[in-house]
Motif scaffolding. Structure first.
Motif, mmCIF file in Angstrom:
data_model
loop_
_atom_site.group_PDB
_atom_site.id
_atom_site.type_symbol
_atom_site.label_atom_id
_atom_site.label_comp_id
_atom_site.label_asym_id
_atom_site.label_seq_id
_atom_site.Cartn_x
_atom_site.Cartn_y
_atom_site.Cartn_z
ATOM 1 N N GLY A 279 0.668 -1.208 -0.060
ATOM 2 C CA GLY A 279 0.005 0.043 0.035
ATOM 3 C C GLY A 279 0.947 1.233 0.161
ATOM 4 O O GLY A 279 0.713 2.405 0.765
ATOM 5 N N ARG A 281 0.998 3.780 -2.266
ATOM 6 C CA ARG A 281 0.311 4.972 -2.475
ATOM 7 C C ARG A 281 1.280 5.979 -3.174
ATOM 8 O O ARG A 281 1.940 5.893 -4.042
ATOM 9 N N GLU A 309 0.604 -2.151 -4.681
ATOM 10 C CA GLU A 309 -0.403 -1.028 -4.581
ATOM 11 C C GLU A 309 -1.533 -1.834 -5.298
ATOM 12 O O GLU A 309 -1.455 -2.805 -6.248
#
Length: 542
Positions: A279, A281, A309
């Motif tokens: 994750g 991002r 991701e």
């Protein structure tokens, strides 16, 4: 209207949880927002050296080629419905040029938010407020206070409306397919909710949107509807909101500091540090680590980051994290840290194989997840639970440390009304926190609420099955799940905890909470635990 009154009379007294109230007053910003000299981090007290390697190191970047699949729900198409007869290549070129210019203009803001700075005394400081922000906050705060005063004088009737009870009654009506009552309740909610009102009014606005979306899609098929509400913002736009968020709220900042400290501790003598980030991002959590590594005695290690991701809709599912890699590369070049980047964004996390992570035997391996495991499906949707699959994958690669920061929430129940109630309590804390610490008119606050809290709340309310990706668990549930997967929990670093508690007290509003339980660092607002962080290593095999 009679049916609504009947419904209210039958349910008003049975809802004990609806008596919880949040105070409405707005306090002076100077009492709780951080000032420039309060954001000082003493690197020596954290055990880091201020020596910096002067030799220029080699930088290597590797980005996997991602599958380019057409998507009927791609964001590019929606953004340009009104632009006719525009060549696609030219359009993409213009977008890339605009993005490059935007990020170039905001490079100073990136540095102020994501890096440490050295003051006139040679002490590193972390800056989260830009020039002129104090005046903006004071202006916004005074406007907010005036707005509340007008509300008390002119809108006494609004103050008596229990929006939380109306929302729960509406959710009950939607759950029982009584759409007539639900629509009448929604009309009442809309009369008293506001996108720019106090915390409860803002929450009511987004929860009402979620209920409307659920009725429109009957709990399923709402993904395209939610995606069409507004295009995702760029990293530069989100950074503006992120900057204000860090000024008003400690949750992510303290979690990042916790993560960096623990990773630095296990990689003190490493020649290569490999971070697998589930994750990643926008990658806002890593520039400060890169800066710390550059200051390490003996020079920085070779840094490898595998950014993982979820696939993004459109022609380029990995576009966002490829951009993250380029941004992190610039920081590594700037601080002379050898760098290699690998991104994975074309598959679900539970399908990732060990070979995809490209792990080398001679490197220190750290695995991190910053509040993102809540997006993994659980046993209620998939018998082969993706959460357990990802934890087993992490166990197999035998990391030197696994840092897991989670959203501590109970709104993952399969039953809609139960989930709706718990979501109200959770998001009420978040909106109340913003209402206490930020001016109502702040555009970055509005954007953060829309892009983060608004989207999350609507997903919890409107979506079911595979489309509901907001599925948080409590830290106690995560503890049991992680132990079952074969991990051993590490004790909290008490020296670090004391420092973080001191920073919280010095920087932020008195109603923010930091505590510890079962080797979890807990963070919350007015007694409600909202986030938790802990460290793990693979348990010895029997």
């Amino acid at each position: 209207m009679s049916s609504v009154n009947e419904f209210l009379a039958q349910n008003m007294l049975s809802d004990r949880e609806s008596v919880l109230q949040f105070k409405k007053g707005m306090e002076e910003a100077s009492k709780f927002l951080p000032t420039g000299n309060q954001l000082i981090i003493d690197l020596e007290s954290y055990g880091f050296s201020t020596e910096q390697k002067e030799d220029t190191s080699r930088v290597v970047v590797k980005v996997e080629k991602e599958e380019r699949e057409n998507s009927p729900e791609g964001s590019r198409g929606r953004k340009n419905h009104q632009r006719e007869d525009v060549d696609l290549d030219e359009e993409r070129s213009n977008k890339q040029s605009a993005l490059y210019t935007e990020e170039s203009e905001l490079s100073d803001m990136f540095d102020k938010v994501l890096l440490l700075h050295v003051d006139s005394n040679g002490k590193p400081t972390m800056c989260t407020k830009g020039q002129g922000e104090d005046s903006l906050l004071q202006k916004g705060q005074s406007n907010g206070s005036g707005e509340k005063s007008r509300s008390r004088k002119q809108g006494k009737r609004k103050d008596t409306v229990d929006l939380r009870t109306l929302l729960i009654l509406c959710a009950q009506a939607v759950s029982s397919n009584d759409y007539r009552t639900a629509n009448e309740l929604l009309k009442q909610i809309r009369q008293h909710s506001s996108l720019t009102g106090d915390g409860s009014q803002r929450l009511a606005h987004w929860f009402a949107n979620g209920l409307e979306a659920r009725m429109a899609g009957s709990g399923t098929g709402t993904k395209s509807f939610l995606m069409s509400l507004a295009p995702r913002k760029s990293a530069a736009d989100m950074l503006k909101a992120y900057k204000v968020y860090l000024s008003a709220c400690p949750f992510k900042k303290l979690a990042i500091m916790f993560t960096i400290k623990m990773i630095m501790k296990v990689s003190e003598k490493a020649s290569t540090l490999h971070i697998v980030d589930f994750g990643i991002r926008y990658g806002f959590q890593w520039p400060m680590l890169i800066q710390f590594l550059s200051m390490r005695t003996g020079g920085p290690p070779r840094l490898r980051i595998t950014g993982i991701e979820l696939p993004q809709p459109g022609f380029r599912p990995a576009e966002r994290i490829e951009e993250t890699g380029r941004r992190l590369l610039k920081y590594c070049q700037r601080f002379n840290v050898p760098f290699e980047y690998n991104c994975i964004a074309s598959q679900n996390w539970e399908t990732i194989q060990i070979e995809d992570l490209k792990i080398n035997p001679d490197e220190v391996l750290a695995v991190n997840s910053l509040f993102r495991f809540k997006n993994l499906l659980d046993e209620t949707v998939d018998v082969n639970c993706p959460r357990n699959s990802v934890l087993k994958l992490i166990r197999k690669i035998k990391p030197d440390i696994f840092v897991n920061s989670i959203v501590n929430g109970s709104y993952n129940a399969p039953f809609f009304v139960t989930r709706f109630r718990e979501a109200i309590f959770h998001f009420s804390s978040l909106f109340d926190m913003f209402d206490t610490t930020m001016p109502r008119e702040d555009p970055e606050r509005l954007m953060f609420e829309r892009e983060v809290y608004g989207r999350e709340a609507m997903n919890v309310i409107a979506c079911e099955g595979l489309e509901r990706v907001e599925r948080p668990e409590t830290y106690k549930q995560w503890q049991a799940r992680t132990i079952r997967a074969g991990f051993k929990q590490l004790p909290l670093n008490q020296e670090l905890m004391e420092k973080l508690m001191g920073k919280l007290k010095a920087w932020y509003h008195k109603d923010f909470v930091i505590d510890q339980d079962n080797n979890w660092m807990l963070q919350g607002w007015k007694g409600r635990i909202v986030f938790a962080s802990s460290c793990w290593v693979p348990a010895p095999e029997l």
